[in-house]
Design a protein around this motif. Structure first.
Motif, PDB file in Angstrom:
ATOM      1  N   PHE D  32      27.520  93.381  95.117  1.00 17.44           N
ATOM      2  CA  PHE D  32      28.232  92.453  94.246  1.00 17.44           C
ATOM      3  C   PHE D  32      27.723  91.037  94.519  1.00 17.44           C
ATOM      4  O   PHE D  32      26.831  90.835  95.348  1.00 17.44           O
ATOM      5  CB  PHE D  32      29.738  92.578  94.489  1.00 17.44           C
ATOM      6  CG  PHE D  32      30.316  93.875  93.986  1.00 17.44           C
ATOM      7  CD1 PHE D  32      30.853  93.965  92.705  1.00 17.44           C
ATOM      8  CD2 PHE D  32      30.297  95.020  94.770  1.00 17.44           C
ATOM      9  CE1 PHE D  32      31.364  95.170  92.229  1.00 17.44           C
ATOM     10  CE2 PHE D  32      30.811  96.233  94.299  1.00 17.44           C
ATOM     11  CZ  PHE D  32      31.341  96.298  93.023  1.00 17.44           C
ATOM     12  N   ALA D  34      28.572  88.426  96.123  1.00 21.97           N
ATOM     13  CA  ALA D  34      28.559  87.781  97.441  1.00 21.97           C
ATOM     14  C   ALA D  34      27.816  88.611  98.483  1.00 21.97           C
ATOM     15  O   ALA D  34      27.779  88.235  99.654  1.00 21.97           O
ATOM     16  CB  ALA D  34      30.000  87.540  97.907  1.00 21.97           C
ATOM     17  N   ASP D  35      27.243  89.730  98.071  1.00 23.64           N
ATOM     18  CA  ASP D  35      26.717  90.672  99.072  1.00 23.64           C
ATOM     19  C   ASP D  35      25.263  90.436  99.464  1.00 23.64           C
ATOM     20  O   ASP D  35      24.768  91.047 100.401  1.00 23.64           O
ATOM     21  CB  ASP D  35      26.878  92.112  98.572  1.00 23.64           C
ATOM     22  CG  ASP D  35      28.335  92.537  98.496  1.00 23.64           C
ATOM     23  OD1 ASP D  35      29.166  91.879  99.139  1.00 23.64           O
ATOM     24  OD2 ASP D  35      28.637  93.507  97.786  1.00 23.64           O
ATOM     25  N   ALA D 125      31.545  76.313 108.599  1.00 26.34           N
ATOM     26  CA  ALA D 125      32.331  75.258 109.263  1.00 26.34           C
ATOM     27  C   ALA D 125      31.717  73.886 108.992  1.00 26.34           C
ATOM     28  O   ALA D 125      32.440  72.902 108.766  1.00 26.34           O
ATOM     29  CB  ALA D 125      32.396  75.527 110.762  1.00 26.34           C
ATOM     30  N   ALA D 129      33.335  70.668 107.035  1.00 24.59           N
ATOM     31  CA  ALA D 129      33.363  69.307 107.597  1.00 24.59           C
ATOM     32  C   ALA D 129      32.747  68.324 106.609  1.00 24.59           C
ATOM     33  O   ALA D 129      33.232  67.199 106.437  1.00 24.59           O
ATOM     34  CB  ALA D 129      32.609  69.282 108.921  1.00 24.59           C
ATOM     35  N   ILE D 213      39.229  90.998  90.732  1.00 29.64           N
ATOM     36  CA  ILE D 213      39.421  90.972  92.185  1.00 29.64           C
ATOM     37  C   ILE D 213      38.223  90.292  92.875  1.00 29.64           C
ATOM     38  O   ILE D 213      38.345  89.758  93.971  1.00 29.64           O
ATOM     39  CB  ILE D 213      39.648  92.394  92.742  1.00 29.64           C
ATOM     40  CG1 ILE D 213      40.728  93.126  91.936  1.00 29.64           C
ATOM     41  CG2 ILE D 213      40.050  92.351  94.205  1.00 29.64           C
ATOM     42  CD1 ILE D 213      42.087  92.497  91.950  1.00 29.64           C
ATOM     43  N   GLU D 214      37.064  90.318  92.255  1.00 33.85           N
ATOM     44  CA  GLU D 214      35.908  89.666  92.871  1.00 33.85           C
ATOM     45  C   GLU D 214      35.839  88.195  92.461  1.00 33.85           C
ATOM     46  O   GLU D 214      35.656  87.881  91.286  1.00 33.85           O
ATOM     47  CB  GLU D 214      34.602  90.339  92.400  1.00 33.85           C
ATOM     48  CG  GLU D 214      33.359  89.708  93.037  1.00 33.85           C
ATOM     49  CD  GLU D 214      32.084  89.906  92.206  1.00 33.85           C
ATOM     50  OE1 GLU D 214      32.180  90.056  90.974  1.00 33.85           O
ATOM     51  OE2 GLU D 214      30.996  89.879  92.785  1.00 33.85           O
ATOM     52  N   PRO D 215      35.941  87.276  93.422  1.00 33.85           N
ATOM     53  CA  PRO D 215      35.769  85.864  93.075  1.00 33.85           C
ATOM     54  C   PRO D 215      34.341  85.597  92.595  1.00 33.85           C
ATOM     55  O   PRO D 215      33.414  86.345  92.913  1.00 33.85           O
ATOM     56  CB  PRO D 215      36.036  85.138  94.397  1.00 33.85           C
ATOM     57  CG  PRO D 215      36.804  86.103  95.231  1.00 33.85           C
ATOM     58  CD  PRO D 215      36.295  87.458  94.837  1.00 33.85           C
ATOM     59  N   THR D 294      36.671  80.790  96.710  1.00 37.35           N
ATOM     60  CA  THR D 294      37.853  81.389  97.327  1.00 37.35           C
ATOM     61  C   THR D 294      38.807  81.809  96.205  1.00 37.35           C
ATOM     62  O   THR D 294      38.669  81.374  95.059  1.00 37.35           O
ATOM     63  CB  THR D 294      38.582  80.391  98.235  1.00 37.35           C
ATOM     64  OG1 THR D 294      39.052  79.315  97.412  1.00 37.35           O
ATOM     65  CG2 THR D 294      37.661  79.836  99.317  1.00 37.35           C
ATOM     66  N   ARG D 295      39.775  82.616  96.556  1.00 40.37           N
ATOM     67  CA  ARG D 295      40.762  83.032  95.542  1.00 40.37           C
ATOM     68  C   ARG D 295      41.506  81.802  95.020  1.00 40.37           C
ATOM     69  O   ARG D 295      41.796  81.700  93.827  1.00 40.37           O
ATOM     70  CB  ARG D 295      41.733  84.045  96.174  1.00 40.37           C
ATOM     71  CG  ARG D 295      42.861  84.514  95.276  1.00 40.37           C
ATOM     72  CD  ARG D 295      42.396  85.099  93.966  1.00 40.37           C
ATOM     73  NE  ARG D 295      41.374  86.115  94.109  1.00 40.37           N
ATOM     74  CZ  ARG D 295      40.763  86.689  93.078  1.00 40.37           C
ATOM     75  NH1 ARG D 295      41.077  86.358  91.839  1.00 40.37           N
ATOM     76  NH2 ARG D 295      39.808  87.575  93.283  1.00 40.37           N
ATOM     77  N   ASP D 678      51.055  75.769  91.599  1.00 38.10           N
ATOM     78  CA  ASP D 678      51.918  76.057  92.737  1.00 38.10           C
ATOM     79  C   ASP D 678      51.803  77.505  93.211  1.00 38.10           C
ATOM     80  O   ASP D 678      52.433  77.895  94.183  1.00 38.10           O
ATOM     81  CB  ASP D 678      53.369  75.758  92.323  1.00 38.10           C
ATOM     82  CG  ASP D 678      54.270  75.494  93.517  1.00 38.10           C
ATOM     83  OD1 ASP D 678      53.742  75.224  94.608  1.00 38.10           O
ATOM     84  OD2 ASP D 678      55.493  75.576  93.349  1.00 38.10           O
ATOM     85  N   ASN D 679      51.041  78.308  92.516  1.00 43.03           N
ATOM     86  CA  ASN D 679      50.998  79.732  92.890  1.00 43.03           C
ATOM     87  C   ASN D 679      49.578  80.287  92.811  1.00 43.03           C
ATOM     88  O   ASN D 679      49.328  81.327  92.213  1.00 43.03           O
ATOM     89  CB  ASN D 679      51.951  80.554  92.001  1.00 43.03           C
ATOM     90  CG  ASN D 679      51.605  80.482  90.529  1.00 43.03           C
ATOM     91  OD1 ASN D 679      51.049  79.493  90.044  1.00 43.03           O
ATOM     92  ND2 ASN D 679      51.905  81.540  89.805  1.00 43.03           N
ATOM     93  N   PHE D 682      47.299  85.656  95.166  1.00 44.88           N
ATOM     94  CA  PHE D 682      47.817  86.940  94.677  1.00 44.88           C
ATOM     95  C   PHE D 682      49.240  87.223  95.140  1.00 44.88           C
ATOM     96  O   PHE D 682      49.871  88.149  94.655  1.00 44.88           O
ATOM     97  CB  PHE D 682      46.903  88.084  95.118  1.00 44.88           C
ATOM     98  CG  PHE D 682      45.706  88.281  94.233  1.00 44.88           C
ATOM     99  CD1 PHE D 682      45.834  88.293  92.848  1.00 44.88           C
ATOM    100  CD2 PHE D 682      44.441  88.473  94.773  1.00 44.88           C
ATOM    101  CE1 PHE D 682      44.734  88.499  92.022  1.00 44.88           C
ATOM    102  CE2 PHE D 682      43.334  88.681  93.953  1.00 44.88           C
ATOM    103  CZ  PHE D 682      43.479  88.690  92.569  1.00 44.88           C
ATOM    104  N   LEU D 683      49.747  86.426  96.097  1.00 43.67           N
ATOM    105  CA  LEU D 683      51.119  86.642  96.530  1.00 43.67           C
ATOM    106  C   LEU D 683      52.098  86.167  95.455  1.00 43.67           C
ATOM    107  O   LEU D 683      53.086  86.845  95.163  1.00 43.67           O
ATOM    108  CB  LEU D 683      51.358  85.887  97.845  1.00 43.67           C
ATOM    109  CG  LEU D 683      52.674  86.146  98.557  1.00 43.67           C
ATOM    110  CD1 LEU D 683      52.824  87.620  98.897  1.00 43.67           C
ATOM    111  CD2 LEU D 683      52.766  85.307  99.817  1.00 43.67           C
TER     112      LEU D 683
END
Lengths: 289, 82, 161, 758
Positions: D32, D34-35, D125, D129, D213-215, D294-295, D678-679, D682-683
């Motif tokens: 995919f 990112a792989d 990282a 920064a 599901i895949e970003p 990122t999600r 605000d959301n 996936f939660l």
């Protein structure tokens, strides 16, 4: 940017030494399911993570003369697999097994769920309802703390620097005592409680309630022990009047906020509903025991 | 000659309110050229952003499409998808 | 500070790696061990695409630090088939067309394998709740459930393979 | 190839073989977005606006550039300031300047999450920064989120020069209203005057995300001579190439895009977000750059589709004949023009045969992420309102809701509400199948209700390319340009095998990169099996023609004297000679002697897509105390034309219906008072999970499209259209309450109960 260190001490004194000696923010990790999300989002930037899972006894469940000892870092999945605990405290088990997905169950612990100090933590109302006690260890020794005294505000606990929870103690259930936990979420899984409710009741031989504890989650800054709810149940066989009084007591105990997960109005009303339904299950279980 | 229906949004802008017209054209390309000749801008508009339905079947970007005498032509926006 | 040396077992074979303390197990699997079968859909434990087993127990590898693998045993999608023989769950996913884009598939197969090892005879409802943490946006789960139930039956020896 | 009228003449089409790419996907080998990592790959990350609307006063990247390991930092100043240019890319209308500005903001940020700068560094990282070290000075501006607020006189204006198009007289003052559209015929007001009963209502829907599901993920590598390779997950490798070239001012031939396996798209991966940034940074750094969203970024800065408001009015005679219908649709476009308001209006009433009908709509910008295509763009929004009002009409008339729809159903020859007359369509057959389904008459319990709703989508053709290579051993490779999002490789192999008369297993399909196959539009609009299938079919036919010629040469007879049957050349008749059949493999073996490799490539602009209709039946149980709605049973009936691989056709329907269930019950974009989402996870962006659902029964009705050799119509879009109204209608049946606002989440349902009690 401070670099993160990781330590996995193998004894309680070593863990305390690490936590107490840290210059900056030190985080205790048990299951890590909340901590890793916070690390990644940047909501917390500790200097040290102390993984407690290698401390003997902190993972696992023991049945003793006086009740149960649940290691602080025991995963929800292990709790759900313990036949003795499932029989004695079905409410605590079902609450713990509502925390996150099967995958999260494989890691998430009672101590983590409690010390994350979210008002919506599922296991906490259930443990408080059954008068669970946390055994806290730290630089000044060991102390027993009723679980309702651990969380002081969202994201805050009463634990001092260097302290962490080693285990939870639950008394041996009395005859005709049982518990239940229900939560309301918009889906069937994978949600944070909009309202959570833990109820523990003890009945006499005639099915009349002689002791009760009603605890709500997600409706105030911390879990709420609804004293008036317990009063509504004690002396009753859970008739219509008791249910109505419980519903009213639960609503009155709410002090929620409007947020993306629910409105104040909705939370208050559903708190009453959850209290009634949870009490009904607890009564049925207690009666059957 | 095929008959072409002009949607309301294009009537005001290009055809002075004419709703239906007959166009001497045997292909889609000629239709565009003829519309542009008679109503400057309309042919380009059709070319750039419209599809045509000929007797119910929708065509997009099809210069060579043959038009028949008596064909009923409707202009619609190009269709996208998800 | 230097990286931490970790000795562990991945899919039954000894493995060693170096990682930063904050690196997740998923990062280690994908970036260091080049096992990219585990996917990142959310990074917060909400989608299940990174599901692995830790000492046989189903976990999200995005919610586990790489350093925590020390001394433990990790199972990933890459270890589910035996050589060139698919696991029955993998075969049933194919036969039932239980995947469309296939991104959630590795995590689901790891999750289903953990389910059937624990509960060889799940009800449809039990299976649905077990995989509630594995989001699939393509299939509506229907064919996934059919594949799970069929694989369970085969593994119980109830139908001819 | 002529249309195959009889299903019994088909050997491979209509069967359910295992998909050729399946093995890679169940073992974790599939690559995919990112792989893939190349030697020296840098981590690319994007700095995003925390404000919903602000002027960019200054961006200081010097501190970020000074961090060791940071190899590139870019802002809009590093890419060309391209002019406004309207175009049609893949299948969608677009503006290159808007797309450029959406990839990276130039003077203003228009939504929270809008990209303002990007970095490439040697580690994640260090990239983090560097992002933190970029200093952006903003002048925060008032913002507007909701569609009707954005249309208000005093709303904050996103674009000072925006004058609404399509209104008479032309406005003189700038607004957030991009354009007005209108579709219809007859006189809808006169139609209302004829009606015995008129029902009307105002509905609203929330913005919802495709939530693949895949970003989004890509890796780009630029050589010093400008030659660029991109490996990316998307619905179209050619789409990425075109946008990237345009946004960066490059030659298309300098860019080669390899399609990764795609982890879901549903329309959301038909535009670019990260590829031009990765290329720009790779050019600066001289190393490959990989960007993986990122999600959180996916939710804030990609997708979603519009929310909006819809007012509907329908009038009918006592016998159910609709005399007039009207809709007003106002849709959020997000931060740049381009909501699907036109198809929303065109599809609103397309299910019905109406004499007097009008659907009008507004495209409105506001400080939200720019909308992207999502399954049947626009249609689910308007149809939710129309099919809810149809349900109210059925109740008022005392009619069975399927009968009411049957009474007014569009059929062949009906003048569609959006203009043309319908050719062969299967809406009546769909309604009949729904009514005959045992689900329609199954008993219900207390607090339970059943609803039905329908939906329409055009389906499209467009540009597609396919090549058929006959290999030396008689196996066949099929290359096409369509990224496979849901099993289309299997369909391509099946259609090629059918034409060639060889087993499915002998055909291996692959997706070509942009240098290996002709231009092909995006995988979207339910076009792949139709259009790319048509190209594949034609390429296979050409291969058969060539095989016949080669057989004729081997036999030394005229090519006209050769027939092709079951994968073998056979003499056309007794006069042709008494030759034994020559199997494909035998001909392939002699290819060198008979003229060289046997290949056929076909590139077409496919026309004649067949419209599709669906009808869904939903049973719900409503908890009156909590407002929780449980889906008890769900049946989705759809005219699919003809199913090439029925399992994947069912899968499209089941998946689309489930997305609709999420849209109906819980999915929504929630904003705080500062205009921040605000959301974004996936939660709290609640897509359906397995335990929320019953089995989704897909009923395939096959009214073949005579314009496709195998009768394909296209299936992916329609199933997301009916669920919202089907569930709303079921809630009405269970409770007597009409929910007019999506999502019909527990707080809203409970509030409706409370309001009903007074």
């Amino acid at each position: 940017m401070p670099r993160l260190s990781y330590a996995a001490p193998t004894s309680v004194p070593d863990a305390i030494k690490l936590l107490a000696g840290a210059a900056g923010l030190a985080k205790v990790m048990s299951g890590g399911t909340d901590l890793l999300v916070q690390l990644r989002s940047g909501r917390t930037s500790p200097e040290l993570i102390v993984d407690t899972k290698k401390i003997p006894g902190i993972v696992g469940i023991r049945e003793t003369e006086s009740g149960f000892v649940i290691g602080a870092a025991t995963s929800g999945a292990e709790i759900g697999e313990h036949a003795g605990l499932c029989a004695a405290y079905p409410g605590i088990v079902e609450a713990t097994n509502l925390i996150g997905s099967t995958q999260v169950q494989g890691r998430a612990s009672l101590a983590g769920n409690l010390c994350n100090a979210s008002p919506a933590a599922d296991s906490v109302p259930a443990v408080i309802a059954s008068r669970g006690v946390a055994i806290v260890v730290g630089p000044n020794g060991q102390r027993s703390v009723p679980v309702e005294q651990i969380v002081t505000a969202p994201g805050r606990t009463s634990l001092a620097k260097g302290e962490f929870i080693l285990e939870f103690h639950l008394p041996k259930p009395k005859a005709h005592q049982s518990d239940a936990y229900l939560r309301f979420i918009p889906r069937t899984e994978m949600d944070i409680a909009v309202v959570g409710c833990g109820v523990s009741v003890t009945l006499d031989d005639n099915g009349v309630c002689i002791d009760a504890r009603v605890v709500l989650g997600a409706v105030a800054p911390t879990q709420v022990v609804v004293e008036a709810g317990a009063k509504a149940l004690i002396g009753s066989k859970l008739d219509e009047a008791a249910l109505a009084a419980l519903d009213a007591a639960a609503r009155a105990a709410c002090n929620p906020i409007n947020d993306k997960r629910g409105t104040i109005d909705f939370r208050v009303k559903v708190a009453g509903v959850m209290a009634r339904r949870t009490a009904a299950i607890a009564f049925e279980r207690a009666g059957a025991r | 000659m095929p008959t072409i229906s002009i949607p309301s949004s294009l009537r005001r802008q290009f055809t002075g309110g004419m709703t239906q017209l007959e166009v001497e054209a045997t292909t889609f390309r000629r239709l565009i050229l003829e519309l542009e000749r008679r109503f400057p801008g309309l042919g380009n508009q059709v070319e750039e952003s419209m599809a045509i339905a000929v007797d119910g079947e929708i065509f997009q970007d099809a210069y060579s499409l043959q038009l028949k005498a008596g064909s009923d032509i409707v202009l619609i926006p190009k269709i996208a998808g998800g | 500070m230097s990286k931490i040396h970790v000795t562990t077992t991945v899919n039954g074979e000894p493995a060693e790696f170096l990682c930063e303390p904050q690196e997740s197990m998923l990062d280690v699997l994908r970036d260091t061990l080049k096992l990219t079968g585990s996917k990142e859909g959310c990074g917060s434990g909400d989608c299940g695409a990174c599901s692995i087993t830790l000492d046989g127990r189903l976990v999200c590898s995005c919610l586990m630090l790489g350093v925590e693998a020390e001394g433990h045993s990790i199972g990933t999608i890459e270890g589910v088939a035996r050589g060139d023989e698919l696991h029955p769950i993998q075969r049933k996913f194919l036969e039932h067309a239980a995947l469309q884009c296939g991104f959630c598939t590795p995590g689901l197969i790891v999750a289903v394998k953990a389910l059937l090892e624990k509960n060889p005879n799940p009800t449809e409802t039990e299976a649905r709740f077990w995989i509630a943490g594995n989001l699939c946006r393509c299939t509506g789960y229907d064919k996934i459930l059919r594949a799970i139930m069929d694989a369970a039956a085969e593994l119980r020896g109830e139908v001819a393979a | 190839m002529n249309f195959v009228a009889n299903k019994s003449d088909l050997k491979v089409v209509g069967t359910r073989p295992v998909r050729p790419d399946g093995m890679d996907k169940v073992t974790g080998k599939a690559q995919f977005g990112a792989d893939l990592t190349l030697a020296g790959t840098l981590v690319g990350k994007i700095k995003r606006s925390p404000h919903a609307h602000a002027r960019i006063v200054a961006i200081d990247t010097s501190k970020a550039l000074a961090i060791p390991g940071v190899k590139s930092v870019i802002t809009a100043a590093d890419i060309p300031d391209i002019p406004s240019e309207e175009a049609f890319v893949g299948e969608g209308p677009t503006n290159f300047r808007d797309q450029s500005l959406n990839c990276i903001a130039r003077d203003k940020v228009l939504y929270e999450g809008h990209a303002v700068a990007a970095v490439a560094a040697t580690s994640s990282a260090i990239a983090d920064a560097a992002l933190a070290a970029i200093e952006v000075t903003y002048e925060v501006l008032p913002h507007v989120i909701d569609v009707e607020a954005a249309m208000a006189e005093d709303a904050p204006i996103l674009f000072e020069g925006m004058i609404t198009q399509g209104v008479d007289p032309k406005p003189t003052k700038a607004s957030n209203i991009v354009k007005k559209v209108a579709f219809g015929h007859g006189d809808w007001q006169a139609g209302m005057a004829e009606a015995d009963v008129v029902v009307e209502g105002k509905y609203d829907t929330a913005a919802v995300h495709q939530a693949y599901i895949e970003p989004h993920a890509c890796i780009a590598s630029v050589n010093p001579d400008g030659q660029t390779t991109i490996f990316a997950s998307s619905q179209g490798q050619f789409m990425i190439r075109q946008y990237t070239a345009k946004i960066l001012g490059m030659d298309i031939a300098d860019i080669r895009v390899t399609p990764a396996e795609i982890g879901g798209g549903f329309g959301g991966k038909t535009i670019v977000y990260i590829e031009p940034l990765a290329v720009a940074m790779s050019r600066q750094a001289g190393r490959p750059v990989k960007i993986v969203m990122t999600r959180d970024e996916v939710f804030r800065a990609s997708g979603p589709t519009s929310g909006g408001t819809i007012e509907v009015k329908i009038g009918a005679k006592k016998d159910g004949t609709i005399t007039g219908a009207y809709a007003m649709v106002k849709l959020q476009a997000g931060a740049f023009p381009g909501s699907p308001v036109a198809p929303a209006c065109m599809c609103a009433f397309a299910m019905y045969d109406l004499k007097n009908v009008m659907a009008e709509g507004y495209d409105v910008v506001s400080n939200r992420a720019k909308v992207a295509a999502y399954r049947a763009p626009g249609a689910p929004i308007s149809t939710f309102a129309v099919e809810s009002v149809m349900d109210e009409l059925a109740i008022k008339l005392g009619m069975d809701p399927i009968d009411l729809r049957m009474k007014n159903a569009a059929k062949q020859g009906t003048k569609a509400s959006y203009g043309p007359v319908f050719p062969v369509i299967g809406f009546e057959e769909v309604l009949e199948a729904a009514k005959a389904h045992p689900h329609w008459t199954a008993p219900l319990g207390p607090n339970q209700g059943r609803g039905v709703a329908t939906g329409f989508w055009f389906n499209i053709g467009g540009e597609s390319s396919a090549s058929v290579f006959v290999n030396e051993d008689g196996s066949v490779s099929v290359v096409s340009g369509s990224p496979d999002i849901g099993g289309s490789r299997a369909s391509m192999a099946m259609m090629a095998a059918e034409v060639l008369g060889i087993p499915y297993e002998k055909v291996r399909p692959i997706i070509g990169d942009t240098a290996q196959i002709g231009i092909t539009g995006v995988t979207g609009g339910s076009r792949v099996t139709f259009a790319t299938g048509m190209a594949t079919t034609q390429a296979a036919e050409r291969a058969v023609d060539e095989l016949k010629k080669r057989a004729a040469m081997i036999w030394d007879i005229s090519p006209d004297a050769v027939d092709w049957k079951d994968g073998e050349a056979v003499p056309a008749g007794a006069n042709a000679g008494g030759f034994d059949p020559l199997p494909l493999a035998a001909i392939a073996l002699k290819a060198a002697k008979t003229g060289g490799p046997i290949n056929a490539e076909v590139s077409i602009n496919a026309q004649g897509a067949g419209a599709a209709f669906g009808a869904h039946i939903a049973d719900v149980e409503v908890d009156p105390e909590t407002g929780f709605v449980k889906i008890l049973r769900y049946t989705a009936v759809q005219d699919v034309g003809r199913a090439i691989h029925p399992s994947y056709v069912e899968g499209q329907i089941q998946g689309g219906a489930t997305q609709g269930i999420g849209w109906a019950l819980n999915e929504e974009y929630i904003y705080d008072k500062n205009g921040r989402m605000d959301n974004a996870g996936f939660l709290d962006y609640r897509v359906p999970v397995a335990s929320d659902l019953p089995m989704i029964e897909a009923v395939l009705v096959e009214v073949p499209n005579p314009r496709h050799p195998f009768g394909v119509r296209g299936v992916g879009e329609v199933p997301i259209i009916p669920p919202m109204a089907a569930i709303g209608n079921a809630i009405k049946a269970a409770t007597g309450m009409r929910l007019v606002s999506l999502p019909m989440s527990p707080p809203k349902v409970r509030a409706a109960f409370d309001a009903a009690k007074g």
